[in-house]
Design an enzyme around this catalytic site. Sequence first.
Site, PDB file in Angstrom:
ATOM      1  N   HIS A   9      -4.220  -0.228 -18.570  1.00 39.38           N
ATOM      2  CA  HIS A   9      -3.143  -0.062 -19.424  1.00 39.38           C
ATOM      3  C   HIS A   9      -2.729  -1.230 -20.343  1.00 39.38           C
ATOM      4  O   HIS A   9      -2.303  -0.672 -21.551  1.00 39.38           O
ATOM      5  CB  HIS A   9      -1.744  -0.187 -18.365  1.00 39.38           C
ATOM      6  CG  HIS A   9      -1.709   0.576 -17.100  1.00 39.38           C
ATOM      7  ND1 HIS A   9      -1.626   0.394 -15.797  1.00 39.38           N
ATOM      8  CD2 HIS A   9      -1.518   2.135 -17.175  1.00 39.38           C
ATOM      9  CE1 HIS A   9      -1.334   1.489 -15.042  1.00 39.38           C
ATOM     10  NE2 HIS A   9      -1.599   2.595 -15.774  1.00 39.38           N
ATOM     11  N   LYS A  44       4.739  10.495  -6.191  1.00 40.43           N
ATOM     12  CA  LYS A  44       3.964   9.140  -5.748  1.00 40.43           C
ATOM     13  C   LYS A  44       4.856   8.262  -5.074  1.00 40.43           C
ATOM     14  O   LYS A  44       6.029   8.333  -5.229  1.00 40.43           O
ATOM     15  CB  LYS A  44       3.466   8.622  -7.006  1.00 40.43           C
ATOM     16  CG  LYS A  44       2.214   9.190  -7.731  1.00 40.43           C
ATOM     17  CD  LYS A  44       1.832   8.702  -8.876  1.00 40.43           C
ATOM     18  CE  LYS A  44       0.715   9.140  -9.649  1.00 40.43           C
ATOM     19  NZ  LYS A  44      -0.097   8.293 -10.845  1.00 40.43           N
ATOM     20  N   ARG A  86      -9.068   8.865 -19.351  1.00 41.89           N
ATOM     21  CA  ARG A  86     -10.137   8.222 -18.931  1.00 41.89           C
ATOM     22  C   ARG A  86     -11.136   9.294 -19.003  1.00 41.89           C
ATOM     23  O   ARG A  86     -11.671   9.608 -19.895  1.00 41.89           O
ATOM     24  CB  ARG A  86      -9.719   7.606 -17.336  1.00 41.89           C
ATOM     25  CG  ARG A  86      -9.073   6.358 -17.658  1.00 41.89           C
ATOM     26  CD  ARG A  86      -8.192   5.890 -16.241  1.00 41.89           C
ATOM     27  NE  ARG A  86      -7.135   6.933 -15.702  1.00 41.89           N
ATOM     28  CZ  ARG A  86      -6.352   6.895 -15.109  1.00 41.89           C
ATOM     29  NH1 ARG A  86      -6.628   5.786 -14.119  1.00 41.89           N
ATOM     30  NH2 ARG A  86      -5.697   7.822 -14.728  1.00 41.89           N
ATOM     31  N   SER A 121      -4.550   2.244 -10.918  1.00 45.72           N
ATOM     32  CA  SER A 121      -3.466   1.479 -10.243  1.00 45.72           C
ATOM     33  C   SER A 121      -3.889   1.781  -8.519  1.00 45.72           C
ATOM     34  O   SER A 121      -4.264   1.083  -7.958  1.00 45.72           O
ATOM     35  CB  SER A 121      -2.088   2.096 -10.504  1.00 45.72           C
ATOM     36  OG  SER A 121      -1.719   1.433 -11.958  1.00 45.72           O
TER      37      SER A 121
HETATM   38  P1  ADP Z   1       1.270   8.098 -14.216  1.00 42.40           P
HETATM   39  O1  ADP Z   1       1.540   8.129 -12.828  1.00 42.40           O
HETATM   40  O2  ADP Z   1       2.358   8.831 -15.494  1.00 42.40           O
HETATM   41  O3  ADP Z   1      -0.103   8.844 -14.431  1.00 42.40           O
HETATM   42  P2  ADP Z   1      -0.020   5.790 -14.565  1.00 42.40           P
HETATM   43  O4  ADP Z   1       0.361   4.281 -14.646  1.00 42.40           O
HETATM   44  O5  ADP Z   1      -1.113   5.886 -13.390  1.00 42.40           O
HETATM   45  O6  ADP Z   1       1.400   6.817 -14.362  1.00 42.40           O
HETATM   46  O7  ADP Z   1      -0.963   5.892 -15.945  1.00 42.40           O
HETATM   47  C1  ADP Z   1       0.010   5.772 -17.154  1.00 42.40           C
HETATM   48  C2  ADP Z   1      -1.154   6.257 -18.145  1.00 42.40           C
HETATM   49  O8  ADP Z   1      -1.878   5.208 -18.381  1.00 42.40           O
HETATM   50  C3  ADP Z   1      -1.472   7.577 -18.090  1.00 42.40           C
HETATM   51  O9  ADP Z   1      -1.545   8.396 -19.272  1.00 42.40           O
HETATM   52  C4  ADP Z   1      -2.981   7.073 -17.615  1.00 42.40           C
HETATM   53  O10 ADP Z   1      -3.802   8.089 -17.876  1.00 42.40           O
HETATM   54  C5  ADP Z   1      -3.151   5.829 -18.366  1.00 42.40           C
HETATM   55  N1  ADP Z   1      -4.163   5.178 -17.669  1.00 42.40           N
HETATM   56  C6  ADP Z   1      -4.045   4.511 -16.819  1.00 42.40           C
HETATM   57  N2  ADP Z   1      -5.125   3.502 -16.437  1.00 42.40           N
HETATM   58  C7  ADP Z   1      -5.764   3.824 -17.546  1.00 42.40           C
HETATM   59  C8  ADP Z   1      -7.194   3.267 -17.926  1.00 42.40           C
HETATM   60  N3  ADP Z   1      -7.954   2.397 -16.959  1.00 42.40           N
HETATM   61  N4  ADP Z   1      -7.604   3.505 -19.334  1.00 42.40           N
HETATM   62  C9  ADP Z   1      -6.826   4.243 -20.185  1.00 42.40           C
HETATM   63  N5  ADP Z   1      -5.731   4.932 -19.724  1.00 42.40           N
HETATM   64  C10 ADP Z   1      -5.520   4.522 -18.465  1.00 42.40           C
END
Ligand code: ADP
Length: 158
Positions: free
Chosen positions: A18, A42, A90, A128
């Site tokens: 992030h 979630k 990703r 996460s």
């Molecule tokens: P959500 O529950 O909305 O998917 P996340 O916190 O898991 O929320 O992710 C928020 C955004 O950040 C999403 O678009 C996700 O694809 C992106 N994201 C999460 N981890 C990574 C990473 N390692 N590299 C690039 N983008 C990421």
Amino acid sequence: MKKKALYPGSFDPITNGHLDIIKRSSEIFDEVTLAIFDNPDKQPLFSFDERKELIMKVIDADNITIDSFNGLLVDYAEKHSFQTIIRGLRAVSDFDYEFQLALTNRRLGKHVDTIFFMTDEKYSYLSSSIVKQVCRFGGDISSFVPPLVEKYLKEKIT
Ligand code: ADP
């Protein structure tokens, strides 16, 4: 006019993946707002306040603001005059979901478009959920999250 963008996510907790997206987007946009989303699909480990506190403490750019929302993302975006949503991509496995989400959001909010940042290859496997799982089983998460997030996670999980 200032170019502003909205980066929504669960951030449960914020990871180096992030942070990489935040840093890169904050270099392109004048202002980036991180909006912590309460995703009903979630079960979050950290509360809104904990997630917000962690994000505030690990971000150092001054053109980032933090907020939270529930309900429809496009409603939030339109209410706060955002035309751009940022999401990260990703593996190919993200694509289907993100594609669906982006098109749905554009259908619901005609003035809202989504911009994708391709992950840095070193974070391409990082999420996460993976971080929480590795931490739960005592693995080393120091290269996945900032030290403060690691500390909070260990306190919460172990
Ligand atoms: P959500 O529950 O909305 O998917 P996340 O916190 O898991 O929320 O992710 C928020 C955004 O950040 C999403 O678009 C996700 O694809 C992106 N994201 C999460 N981890 C990574 C990473 N390692 N590299 C690039 N983008 C990421």
